[in-house]
Motif scaffolding. Structure first.
Motif: not given
Length: 183
Positions: A82-90
């Motif tokens: 998440l800190e490096y831009g991962r989007v959980e809803s992808d």
């Protein structure tokens, strides 16, 4: 009262990125190094996106030795993603800034539960971009509950129909080159 020191567990993490991949891989590895005292890394491989059309991925495997619980490691990995831009809803099959999956947690073998992943992760035996880095990092270690080493599993995989369909290429850049490129 004597207290026994808890033994460190060898945990293997699959790391991948296909968006700003050099930067995100380096940042992900640095974040893992700040969380875990001992981190060993496989070479980095490039592979085509699996299951969708997208940019090629960089993938590697990290070994950490820790006394942390499986759920703690899951939380650490999720926070780094998440800190490096991962989007959980992808969607599962989509481009990623950073993906960190728990592949092995010691010798633990378990089915997926609501709180914990299946172990070993199925990708270890079915994805070249996971199995080859594992074979590089721990060639003579045995897959859990098996008499086969990762090196043997990789050789068999290369000659299988599935293995012939998955191409990976070792990234020529060294870690020092990746570090320099990400700064």
């Amino acid at each position: 009262m004597s207290s026994k020191a808890q033994k460190a567990v060898r945990v293997f993490l699959g790391i991948g990125s296909n968006l700003n991949r050099e930067h995100n891989i380096v940042c992900g590895v640095r974040a893992l190094e700040s969380e875990f005292r001992q981190v060993s890394l496989s070479p980095i491989y490039e592979s085509e996106a699996f299951g969708f059309d997208g940019p090629a991925f960089y993938n590697l495997v990290a070994e950490v030795r820790t006394q942390a619980s499986l759920s703690s490691i899951q939380s650490i990995c999720k926070a780094i993603e998440l800190e490096y831009g991962r989007v959980e809803s992808d969607s599962k099959y989509s481009s990623r800034t950073l993906d960190i999956d728990i592949l092995l947690y010691g010798e633990r073998v378990q089915s997926k539960t609501a709180q914990e992943p299946a172990l070993p992760r199925a990708d270890v035996l079915t994805r070249a971009y996971v199995l080859k880095p594992m074979a590089d990092l721990i060639p003579f270690a045995h897959y859990p509950n098996s008499d086969k080493t990762f090196q043997q599993l990789w050789r068999e995989f290369q000659h299988s129909d599935v293995g012939h369909q998955q191409s990976i290429q070792r990234v020529a850049k060294s870690w020092s080159q990746l570090l320099a490129a990400s700064e």
